[in-house]
Write an enzyme that holds these catalytic residues in place. Structure first.
Site, PDB file in Angstrom:
ATOM      1  N   ASN A 298       0.841  -1.194   0.000  1.00  0.00           N
ATOM      2  CA  ASN A 298       0.000   0.000   0.000  1.00  0.00           C
ATOM      3  C   ASN A 298       0.883   1.254   0.000  1.00  0.00           C
ATOM      4  OD1 ASN A 298       0.944  -0.291   2.675  1.00  0.00           O
ATOM      5  ND2 ASN A 298      -0.807   0.863   3.439  1.00  0.00           N
ATOM      6  N   CYS A 300       2.029   3.494   2.028  1.00  0.00           N
ATOM      7  CA  CYS A 300       3.079   3.754   3.025  1.00  0.00           C
ATOM      8  C   CYS A 300       3.952   2.561   3.320  1.00  0.00           C
ATOM      9  CB  CYS A 300       2.443   4.261   4.305  1.00  0.00           C
ATOM     10  SG  CYS A 300       1.783   5.914   4.120  1.00  0.00           S
ATOM     11  N   GLU A 302       3.526  -0.480   4.617  1.00  0.00           N
ATOM     12  CA  GLU A 302       3.412  -1.416   5.730  1.00  0.00           C
ATOM     13  C   GLU A 302       2.509  -2.605   5.435  1.00  0.00           C
ATOM     14  OE1 GLU A 302      -0.278   0.911   6.092  1.00  0.00           O
ATOM     15  OE2 GLU A 302       1.799   1.376   5.570  1.00  0.00           O
TER      16      GLU A 302
END
Length: 787
Positions: A298, A300, A302
């Site tokens: 995704n 960011c 994580e």
């Protein structure tokens, strides 16, 4: 020295019983002023005129009631559903747990899209590429962020047999996704965010690594290089490695691994882009390899996901998981286990009541039923326990706390499997082991960005250290107020060293480490992100990763003086310590940075010219100049930009609005005067471009295949075009150029770079942005790209 009991209402042992039992009274909602502002601005329902229609309490009731409806699908009657709704209300209203922002925004409303994370496949055909663009628009409209791997696209200049032409390569198609994102406003609340990933063995990897070298390029993307085990081995052995054409599977050429690794480091040192992820490590932990290979994450980083997979995230507030032992603060592990149990069931219910933007996403999500329970408030927990973030004790505690969360989450997933059945893709998964109890969810833990929801919860974000103990917040009439971390303020009053003057000084310094009059034990405990060496950032990330199914959103902050060697050492440490990816940010590494405090990281005043030294003065304007005029379309009307030069180069810019007068005309004139002053003072035109590019107003529009964000942005684009024409052929004659316009005025606000620099201005309120967890967040108004 541990922090003694401060007499705060933060720790309430009765909360545990209210969460344990269905028949307890409802928890009152106690929010900070900032939290209520964020709620009103970003989450609460509004009517067509923009009037707010619900309170935070009503929002929690709406969300709780909607998620509890899933119980009906598993045989629960009305009374059980109502009690579950009360429980979920208490879970959120007590600020012990909050789900990701799309759930808070959309649950119980028409949209009903509750997931934050999606990954879409991008295949090597025009049909697949533009299907992905279409699906991206649908996801962004519904409030989600998207990740892509562009590794399957054939490289630039590769053959395209159907047209007898050549491919333009992955980076060119990324620009198409970027522009599509530019015009889609998510659910009327925020703009979309993307992650772009390319394997390090793709033939276009060098172009990809440098594709965000200019700060105004691909601003709706975070980018990360997918590093492989063979590549990391070649780096260690100073060897070559092969680039593979994804169309043919054949070796394209060989590059020296350390040269490519160094290029990644150089670009990250410059502006934080690209990040890196360890693809082979991620796939070793892929719980459902029979369902496919994980190629992307995704926005960011994580949440690694399969193509067409989504994930529902939520975070436990560790600052609420504390109790008193006499006058000492301790972790309430019983309460933590209870909160985790209910949070996991909440997130599993989200999968049931979610309305998915695509049928393929619904099928893949329900096949694997991934959830991602994480945390926020880690730094606050350490403050209350009196444990320095950069200590062995903190690292050991991180492993213990996350280990308990993971164990409790897995136990709950096993209970859910007994009640509701295992996830359908369990056969062939890593859980398909004789004698092993089935589970409901292929993954249960993720540590995600919590920028906005941590403001609602009144705590620190994720596992990040505190950004600043004191900072300035802009309010009406350009007034700046000093915001002080509540625990520090409380402690300072208790210990007798509080004063308004001291808080103002801390806000300017950004740290308490070099300020006299503060006890040494307080300085050891209340460390900020820039007080902590990069090694401790990585060690903390690695400690949490040990008990996290997916990955950990974390930013490794560097001082302005950090070297490329420093970044290299962090990358290697992350690889060696088991992290799944790394995001770095070096303070001051973006041109548009506006510092959030007035002194550098060593506490020294900002540099000023030496006494008696000459300040730059603009050269005199000659009687005659030459140049050209470019007609730019802006949201305020036609803007005619005249660019002139003298014998020493560019010397002035004049602007004229098609409709004279008004604020737009006066502001564009003032900008052009300052640009002219800068040019005649010897400022490089590229520096001017970087300052003007990307400034946004409420009325951007398309021109010549790109977005003109404002009059200032139009001036920058005109300057850039002039510079390119001048370099190509030289302006021998005065010209008037009118550029074609495609599209229309969208009325949408301009984008903001996902990896906005520390201290950059918030596009909503003008306050300072904190860059952490791979995302930019404003603590003044709650603006965030990612949560």
């Amino acid at each position: 020295m541990p922090v003694d009991k401060p007499g705060s209402a933060e720790i309430n042992p009765k909360d545990t019983q209210k969460l344990l039992n269905f028949d307890q009274s409802l928890v009152p909602v106690e929010l900070s002023e900032n939290a209520r502002i964020v709620f009103e601005k970003r989450y609460l329902k509004r009517d067509d005129s923009g009037a707010v229609l619900e309170s935070p309490e009503e929002l929690f009731r709406r969300v709780a009631g909607n998620i509890a409806q899933a119980e009906e699908r598993f045989g629960a009657g009305p009374e059980k559903v109502e009690k579950t709704a009360d429980l979920y209300y208490n879970l959120m209203a007590s600020l012990c747990f909050l789900p990701n922002s799309p759930t808070l925004m959309n649950a119980g409303r028409e949209l009903q899209q509750l997931s934050a994370c999606f990954v879409l496949p991008v295949g090597d055909s025009m049909e697949s590429i533009f299907d992905a663009v279409k699906h991206t628009a649908m996801i962004h409209k519904s409030g989600g962020g998207t990740g892509f791997s562009f590794s399957r696209l054939r490289p630039s200049k590769d053959i395209v047999r159907s047209t007898s032409g050549v491919s333009s390569g992955p980076v060119s198609f990324m620009k198409v996704f970027n522009q599509a994102t530019e015009v889609i406003k998510q659910g009327g609340t925020r703009r979309g965010a993307n992650m772009g990933i390319l394997r390090v063995d793709h033939p276009d990897i060098l172009e990809f690594i440098s594709c965000k070298e200019q700060d105004d390029q691909l601003n709706n993307f975070n980018i990360s290089v997918g590093l492989t085990e063979p590549f990391m081995k070649a780096v260690a052995e100073d060897d070559d490695y092969a680039l593979i054409n994804p169309r043919t599977g054949e070796e394209n050429q060989c590059l020296k691994a350390r040269d490519v690794f160094q290029l990644i480091i150089d670009r990250a040192h410059r502006n934080g882009e690209p990040g890196i992820i360890f693809l082979d490590r991620i796939n070793r932990d892929n719980p459902t390899p029979s369902q496919g290979e994980i190629e992307s994450t995704n926005p960011c980083g994580e949440q690694p996901l399969l193509p067409y997979e989504s994930c529902n995230l939520g975070s436990v507030n560790l600052a609420k998981m504390l109790r008193y032992e006499g006058n000492r603060v301790a972790i309430d592990y019983d309460k933590l286990a209870v909160v985790v149990k209910h949070s996991v069931r909440f997130l599993d219910n989200v999968i049931e009541v979610n309305r998915y933007p695509l049928k393929q996403i619904e099928e893949m999500t329900k096949a694997n039923r991934k959830i991602g329970l994480g945390i926020m408030g880690w730094a606050d927990m350490l403050f209350r326990l009196g444990i320095p973030y950069n200590s062995e004790e903190a690292v050991a505690l991180a492993e213990k706390v996350m280990g308990l969360i993971h164990e409790s989450a897995n136990e709950t997933s096993r209970e859910l499997a007994e009640e509701r059945g295992s996830f359908p893709a369990l056969p062939g998964s890593s859980f398909d082991v004789p004698g092993r109890p089935p589970v409901r969810n292929a993954t249960v833990t993720t540590i995600a960005p919590t920028g906005t929801i941590s403001i609602i919860a009144g705590t620190t974000s994720g596992i990040e250290p505190l950004f600043a103990i004191c900072y300035h917040r802009n309010v009406l009439d350009n007034q700046r107020l000093v915001e002080v971390h509540p625990y520090f303020k409380e402690l300072a009053r208790k210990e007798g060293f509080f004063s308004e003057e001291l808080m103002e000084r801390i806000a300017e310094e950004g740290s308490i480490q070099h300020i006299s009059g503060i006890p040494d034990w307080v300085k050891r405990v209340f460390v900020t992100s820039h007080d902590i060496s990069p090694e401790w950032h990585i060690r903390m990330q690695a400690a949490f990763q040990k008990s996290t199914d997916n990955a950990v959103s974390k930013t490794v902050n560097f001082s302005r003086e950090a070297t490329k060697k420093d970044i290299e050492e962090v990358y290697l440490l992350a690889y060696e310590s088991g992290c799944k990816g790394v995001t770095v940010y070096r303070d001051g590494s973006r041109e548009e940075q506006v510092l959030s405090f007035g002194k550098d990281n060593k506490g020294q005043p900002a540099e000023t010219p030496a006494a008696g030294s000459a300040l730059p003065a603009p050269r005199a304007r000659p009687a005659m100049t030459r140049g050209l005029t470019i007609k730019m379309k802006t949201g305020c009307g036609n803007l005619y930009v005249t660019i002139n030069e003298d014998e020493k180069g560019l010397c002035e810019v004049f602007t004229q609005m098609g409709k004279a007068g008004g604020c737009a005309a006066s502001q564009s004139e003032s900008v052009s005067r300052m640009v002219s002053l800068a040019l005649r003072s010897g400022i490089e035109v590229d520096s001017v471009l970087k300052q003007l590019s990307g400034i946004r107003c409420p009325s951007p529009l398309w021109q010549n295949g790109e977005m003109v964000l404002s009059c200032s942005d139009a001036i920058a684009k005109a300057l850039r075009q002039y510079k390119e024409l001048r370099e190509a052929e030289g302006p021998e004659e005065m010209k008037v150029v009118e550029l074609p316009v495609s599209g229309r005025n969208t009325g949408a606000s301009g984008s903001m770079d996902l990896r906005a620099s520390l201290g950059s201005q918030c596009p909503d309120c003008g306050g300072s942005l904190e860059y952490a967890e791979g995302c930019a967040t404003c603590h003044g108004c709650g603006y965030s790209k990612c949560s």
